[in-house]
Structures are given as structure tokens and as C-alpha cells.
Design a protein around this motif. Structure first.
Motif, PDB file in Angstrom:
ATOM      1  N   GLU A 142      48.419  45.462   9.115  1.00 36.36           N
ATOM      2  CA  GLU A 142      49.651  45.852   8.429  1.00 36.36           C
ATOM      3  C   GLU A 142      50.321  44.659   7.739  1.00 36.36           C
ATOM      4  O   GLU A 142      50.734  44.753   6.586  1.00 36.36           O
ATOM      5  CB  GLU A 142      50.639  46.505   9.411  1.00 36.36           C
ATOM      6  N   SER A 143      50.410  43.524   8.451  1.00 42.28           N
ATOM      7  CA  SER A 143      51.078  42.363   7.844  1.00 42.28           C
ATOM      8  C   SER A 143      50.260  41.858   6.653  1.00 42.28           C
ATOM      9  O   SER A 143      50.815  41.425   5.647  1.00 42.28           O
ATOM     10  CB  SER A 143      51.317  41.256   8.875  1.00 42.28           C
ATOM     11  N   GLN A 144      48.930  41.950   6.761  1.00 40.69           N
ATOM     12  CA  GLN A 144      48.070  41.513   5.669  1.00 40.69           C
ATOM     13  C   GLN A 144      48.309  42.372   4.429  1.00 40.69           C
ATOM     14  O   GLN A 144      48.475  41.875   3.324  1.00 40.69           O
ATOM     15  CB  GLN A 144      46.604  41.585   6.121  1.00 40.69           C
ATOM     16  N   ALA A 145      48.360  43.705   4.655  1.00 41.99           N
ATOM     17  CA  ALA A 145      48.560  44.629   3.530  1.00 41.99           C
ATOM     18  C   ALA A 145      49.924  44.413   2.880  1.00 41.99           C
ATOM     19  O   ALA A 145      50.052  44.424   1.651  1.00 41.99           O
ATOM     20  CB  ALA A 145      48.432  46.069   4.020  1.00 41.99           C
ATOM     21  N   LYS A 146      50.949  44.193   3.700  1.00 47.21           N
ATOM     22  CA  LYS A 146      52.299  44.006   3.143  1.00 47.21           C
ATOM     23  C   LYS A 146      52.418  42.678   2.400  1.00 47.21           C
ATOM     24  O   LYS A 146      53.102  42.591   1.372  1.00 47.21           O
ATOM     25  CB  LYS A 146      53.345  44.087   4.256  1.00 47.21           C
ATOM     26  N   MET A 147      51.764  41.659   2.924  1.00 46.97           N
ATOM     27  CA  MET A 147      51.817  40.348   2.267  1.00 46.97           C
ATOM     28  C   MET A 147      51.075  40.421   0.933  1.00 46.97           C
ATOM     29  O   MET A 147      51.542  39.892  -0.075  1.00 46.97           O
ATOM     30  CB  MET A 147      51.201  39.306   3.200  1.00 46.97           C
ATOM     31  N   GLN A 148      49.932  41.123   0.929  1.00 44.33           N
ATOM     32  CA  GLN A 148      49.176  41.264  -0.323  1.00 44.33           C
ATOM     33  C   GLN A 148      49.984  42.061  -1.354  1.00 44.33           C
ATOM     34  O   GLN A 148      49.999  41.714  -2.539  1.00 44.33           O
ATOM     35  CB  GLN A 148      47.827  41.953  -0.057  1.00 44.33           C
ATOM     36  N   GLU A 149      50.659  43.090  -0.876  1.00 47.33           N
ATOM     37  CA  GLU A 149      51.505  43.910  -1.767  1.00 47.33           C
ATOM     38  C   GLU A 149      52.568  43.024  -2.441  1.00 47.33           C
ATOM     39  O   GLU A 149      52.822  43.120  -3.643  1.00 47.33           O
ATOM     40  CB  GLU A 149      52.170  45.020  -0.928  1.00 47.33           C
ATOM     41  N   ALA A 150      53.172  42.145  -1.643  1.00 43.94           N
ATOM     42  CA  ALA A 150      54.227  41.271  -2.180  1.00 43.94           C
ATOM     43  C   ALA A 150      53.651  40.272  -3.187  1.00 43.94           C
ATOM     44  O   ALA A 150      54.234  40.052  -4.254  1.00 43.94           O
ATOM     45  CB  ALA A 150      54.927  40.529  -1.041  1.00 43.94           C
ATOM     46  N   ILE A 151      52.509  39.702  -2.876  1.00 48.10           N
ATOM     47  CA  ILE A 151      51.887  38.751  -3.809  1.00 48.10           C
ATOM     48  C   ILE A 151      51.523  39.457  -5.119  1.00 48.10           C
ATOM     49  O   ILE A 151      51.765  38.944  -6.206  1.00 48.10           O
ATOM     50  CB  ILE A 151      50.627  38.089  -3.178  1.00 48.10           C
ATOM     51  N   ASP A 152      50.981  40.667  -5.004  1.00 42.49           N
ATOM     52  CA  ASP A 152      50.632  41.438  -6.207  1.00 42.49           C
ATOM     53  C   ASP A 152      51.868  41.681  -7.072  1.00 42.49           C
ATOM     54  O   ASP A 152      51.811  41.615  -8.294  1.00 42.49           O
ATOM     55  CB  ASP A 152      50.012  42.792  -5.822  1.00 42.49           C
ATOM     56  N   ALA A 153      52.979  41.989  -6.406  1.00 39.22           N
ATOM     57  CA  ALA A 153      54.205  42.312  -7.149  1.00 39.22           C
ATOM     58  C   ALA A 153      54.855  41.065  -7.738  1.00 39.22           C
ATOM     59  O   ALA A 153      55.491  41.131  -8.800  1.00 39.22           O
ATOM     60  CB  ALA A 153      55.194  43.021  -6.226  1.00 39.22           C
ATOM     61  N   LEU A 154      54.726  39.922  -7.086  1.00 36.19           N
ATOM     62  CA  LEU A 154      55.462  38.725  -7.507  1.00 36.19           C
ATOM     63  C   LEU A 154      54.664  37.788  -8.409  1.00 36.19           C
ATOM     64  O   LEU A 154      55.236  37.040  -9.200  1.00 36.19           O
ATOM     65  CB  LEU A 154      55.944  37.950  -6.267  1.00 36.19           C
ATOM     66  N   TRP A 155      53.351  37.817  -8.268  1.00 32.15           N
ATOM     67  CA  TRP A 155      52.521  36.905  -9.066  1.00 32.15           C
ATOM     68  C   TRP A 155      52.805  37.000 -10.571  1.00 32.15           C
ATOM     69  O   TRP A 155      52.877  35.979 -11.270  1.00 32.15           O
ATOM     70  CB  TRP A 155      51.034  37.131  -8.759  1.00 32.15           C
ATOM     71  N   PRO A 156      53.008  38.239 -11.108  1.00 37.36           N
ATOM     72  CA  PRO A 156      53.277  38.345 -12.552  1.00 37.36           C
ATOM     73  C   PRO A 156      54.535  37.600 -13.023  1.00 37.36           C
ATOM     74  O   PRO A 156      54.759  37.467 -14.214  1.00 37.36           O
ATOM     75  CB  PRO A 156      53.440  39.863 -12.763  1.00 37.36           C
ATOM     76  N   TYR A 157      55.356  37.114 -12.088  1.00 32.39           N
ATOM     77  CA  TYR A 157      56.548  36.361 -12.486  1.00 32.39           C
ATOM     78  C   TYR A 157      56.320  34.852 -12.474  1.00 32.39           C
ATOM     79  O   TYR A 157      57.238  34.088 -12.738  1.00 32.39           O
ATOM     80  CB  TYR A 157      57.715  36.696 -11.546  1.00 32.39           C
ATOM     81  N   THR A 158      55.105  34.417 -12.139  1.00 28.31           N
ATOM     82  CA  THR A 158      54.879  32.974 -11.977  1.00 28.31           C
ATOM     83  C   THR A 158      54.555  32.255 -13.281  1.00 28.31           C
ATOM     84  O   THR A 158      54.797  31.059 -13.396  1.00 28.31           O
ATOM     85  CB  THR A 158      53.733  32.704 -10.984  1.00 28.31           C
ATOM     86  N   GLN A 159      54.017  32.998 -14.243  1.00 31.25           N
ATOM     87  CA  GLN A 159      53.615  32.370 -15.513  1.00 31.25           C
ATOM     88  C   GLN A 159      54.817  31.706 -16.199  1.00 31.25           C
ATOM     89  O   GLN A 159      54.706  30.644 -16.789  1.00 31.25           O
ATOM     90  CB  GLN A 159      52.997  33.430 -16.424  1.00 31.25           C
TER      91      GLN A 159
END
Ligand SMILES: [Zn+2]
Lengths: 251, 167
Positions: free
Chosen positions: A153-170
Motif C-alpha cells: 500500500e505505501s509503495q502504491a501511494k508513494m508511486q501515485e504521488a511521484i507520478d502526480a508531482l514529477w510533471p512539475y519538476t521541469q
């Protein structure tokens, strides 16, 4: 460098601290456990301490009796120059940690370079801040690994957050006109040059955490030009409430 | 250990400065803490340069007010300015200060390399201020204030604060 342009350059750095600090401040008393709650608010306090130094300098440039509080509280949404990443909400703890980590790695690389600015004040603030930010980076990096390489569960939630936030890093590495001018004058930092180290450091931690960087995302930007996501207005109404309701109040 | 520039402090002002303490660790004076970078008296005005421990340390404003009040009590006017550079390091805490800190129940900062090892959980080196054992472990990187981490002793089981190394 022209003073008004320097002012805008400083805001571009400082507003990231203010807005991220505000987001972390919202968690005061709401952290998942006591130690984490205290850690997140301590990080917020470091960011606020740093931002006070930046805003005091900015207020000095404005002159005419302007104070750090004027700079912090009395601007309109379009006048805030923070990147979109830091204004993203505390959706769940994975987002809090993901946002922090993606910012901390950049923040460290950035102030490491800002130490060499030929602007004495900016260089002094950076030399002070870098010691604090190294602790932030360690804290958020540890949590990324703990949650990523944790339960299903923690892995899935952490991946979800990275997926959602990565597009703001550029956006962190794209330079606006003030940043370019600051760089030409040896005041500012060359942002695109930080990207390689950033990708390497982020990649290494995510790999250890069994997490993946999303492939070919659509990158968002606009914060540096004052064009924010819908979350920003709500954040500012909270942040500015006291000064707007009781103008010129102080503690 | 890095050699740092010795702050310029008029000896006549030392007794007054010694009376001003860190509001969060009251056994430490501002001199023990190493935050006074300059204190000189010129034409009846005491000029003090204060450097923050951490950027956001709320104790700095209190220290600044306390300094002014302490000099006011002696019939002197003090002007306090905040300087950021060179940045404060835990090396500036005096040996006497570190002893007082330990007696107060806060473990004093280790050297930078040792500090890193304990915060990464690689080694047990922080000495419990209650029983003296180094069989201690990190509970949280951030303690009651930004400058401290939370530890627990595995011999006497007391939790305690460790003043983190800042360099
Ligand atoms: Zn013990």
C-alpha cells in the motif's frame, strides 16, 4: 543588475520557501505521528527563517519603508513567482514527502551554487541555508525509501504521488528573463546545468525505493511568471488572512 | 577542526554579555553559544553583531531584545544587528558551554563525521547525558527545536535531546 530586476529574481527564490513553508505549516498538529509532525514544522521554520532574510533584502531594494511583511503578505496571486511544485496540496503523506523530496534535491543544488553569487547578501543567505537544507534532504529521502520500499500500500501511494508531482519538476530548470539576467551578472544560478545532477540524485533514491519516474509526462509550468494552479488562491487566502483583515497588524 | 576568526569583543562588556542567556537553553550565555560576533562600545553606544544559529530560530529575536535590556540596565544603549556571514557553526560553542549543556541534559554536538554516522544510524556514539552510556539510538532527526535531534538511551531508557552538529 537593475534593482527592480534583482528584486524579481529574489522573489523567484524566496517565494518557493514561503509557499512550501505554508504548506508544511498546515500540517502542524496533523502529522501522522509526533516525530514526523515536529520534523515537518521544523523544516517549515527553517524555510521561513531563510525567506525572512530574502524578503528583508527585497524590502530594502523596494525602499520607501517597505518591510518583509509587505513583501510576504500584500502581493496578488499573479505577483508570486514560486514554482507550481511547492503549491501542490497535502493530498496524503506520500504527496507531502514526494513534494518535499523533489524540491529538497533541487534546493540543495541551487543554494550550493548561489553561495558563489557575487551578490554578497544572497551568498551569505545561501551559506547559512545550505547546512539546514542538507538535513531536509536527508529526512525526505529517508522517507521516500521507507514508503517506497515498504508495504504494498505505501509503495502504491508513494508511486501515485511521484507520478502526480514529477510533471512539475521541469519548471525548476527553465529560466525566465530575470534568472537569465541574474546569471549574466554572476548574481544568479545556471538552472539547466543543475538538471543532470538532479536526475541522477533523484533517480538513485527512487531506485532504492523501488519507485519509477513516469515516462513522457506532460510537464506543467507557469509559476515563475505568476500563472498558478487553482490551489494557489486558496493557499493565499489562508496565508494573507490576518494582514488583509487587520492591515498593518504585527505580533 | 576549522580555525575561525575570533570575534571582536570589548573585555569590559563581557560581564554584561555573560548575563544574557539562550532562552531555550538557559544555562548557556550568548558567549557560550558563540553567537556574538562583535561587541564594541563607541561614544557611549554599544554595537553588537549577532549571528543566528539556525535561520528560523525564534530565540534570536528574544536574544536581541534581552541584550538591549541587559545593557539598558547598566545605563548603556545597545544596537543589535544580525549578521549571516560567516555562518554560525557548532564549533563556536565554547568547551565550557558544552559542559553546561551536558549537565543540563542535552548531549553536546559531535564532530561532523561522527555526527553523520550517528544520524544515519551507522554508529552509536552519542553519550546519554543521564548515565553516560553511548548505547543510544536516534528516534527522530528533528527534536524539540530545529537544532536538536531526539535520542533514546538503551541502558537507562531515558529519551534526550542531542544538539546536532552544524558545519
Ligand atoms: Zn542513559
Amino acid at each position: 543588475m537593475e534593482q527592480q530586476h534583482l528584486y524579481n529574481y529574489i522573489l523567484g527564490i524566496a517565494d518557493n520557501n514561503l509557499i512550501l513553508g505554508q504548506r508544511l505549516g498546515e500540517l502542524c498538529g496533523h502529522g501522522p505521528n509526533l516525530e514526523t509532525d515536529i520534523a515537518l514544522t521544523n523544516i517549515a521554520l527553517d524555510l521561513f527563517g531563510q525567506v525572512r532574510s530574502y524578503y528583508q533584502y527585497a524590502a530594502q531594494i523596494l525602499g520607501e519603508g517597505a518591510t518583509e511583511d509587505d513583501v510576504a503578505f500584500l502581493r496578488k496571486e499573479r505577483e508570486y513567482r514560486n514554482v507550481l511544485l511547492v503549491e501542490q496540496p497535502n493530498t496524503h503523506f506520500g504527496y507531502v514527502i514526494g513534494r518535499q523530496f523533489l524540491f529538497d534535491v533541487f534546493h540543495y543544488l541551487f543554494i550550493e551554487q548561489l553561495q558563489h553569487s557575487n551578490d554578497e547578501t544572497l551568498s551569505a543567505i545561501a551559506k547559512k541555508a545550505i547546512k539546514e537544507v542538507s538535513y531536509h534532504k536527508r529526512f525526505s529521502g529517508d522517507w521516500i525509501k521507507r514508503l517506497g520500499d515498504g508495504t504494498k500500500e505505501s509503495q502504491a501511494k508513494m508511486q501515485e504521488a511521484i507520478d502526480a508531482l514529477w510533471p512539475y519538476t521541469q519548471e525548476l530548470f527553465e529560466m525566465n528573463a530575470f534568472e537569465k539576467e541574474a546569471l549574466e551578472n554572476q548574481v544568479g544560478v545556471n538552472l539547466p546545468e543543475l538538471k543532470e545532477a538532479y536526475d541522477e540524485q533523484v533517480g538513485q533514491v527512487l531506485q532504492e525505493a523501488t519507485l519509477k519516474i513516469p515516462e513522457n509526462p506532460y510537464f506543467h509550468k507557469g509559476g515563475k511568471e505568476g500563472i498558478h494552479t487553482e490551489h494557489m488562491g486558496y493557499l493565499l487566502s489562508d496565508l494573507q488572512y490576518m494582514q488583509r483583515t487587520y492591515p498593518n497588524m504585527n505580533w | 577542526m576549522t580555525v575561525t576568526e575570533k570575534p571582536h569583543i570589548d573585555t569590559t562588556l563581557i560581564p554584561i554579555l555573560e548575563r544574557v542567556s539562550d532562552p531555550e537553553i538557559p544555562v548557556l550565555s550568548v558567549l557560550d553559544l558563540g553567537v556574538i560576533r562583535e561587541a564594541v562600545e563607541e561614544n557611549g553606544l554599544v554595537k553588537i553583531k549577532l549571528t543566528p544559529t539556525y535561520s528560523g530560530c525564534p530565540a534570536m529575536d528574544v536574544m536581541s531584545d534581552d541584550l538591549k535590556a541587559a545593557f539598558h540596565k547598566e545605563g548603556k544603549t545597545a544596537e543589535v544587528s544580525l549578521v549571516l556571514s560567516p555562518a554560525w557553526t557548532t564549533d563556536w560553542i565554547s568547551e565550557k558551554g558544552k559542559e553546561k549543556m551536558e549537565a543540563y541534559g542535552i548531549a553536546a554536538p559531535l564532530e561532523a563525521s561522527a555526527d553523520k554516522e550517528v544520524l544515519l544510524g551507522e554508529k552509536r556514539l552519542v553519550k546519554c547525558p543521564q548515565c553516560g552510556s553511548t548505547n543510544t539510538h536516534l528516534v527522530s532527526q528533528f527534536g524539540s527545536t530545529a537544532c536538536k535531534a531526539l535520542f533514546q538511551c538503551d541502558d537507562c531508557h531515558e529519551p534526550f535531546d542531542y544538539f546536532k552538529c552544524l558545519k
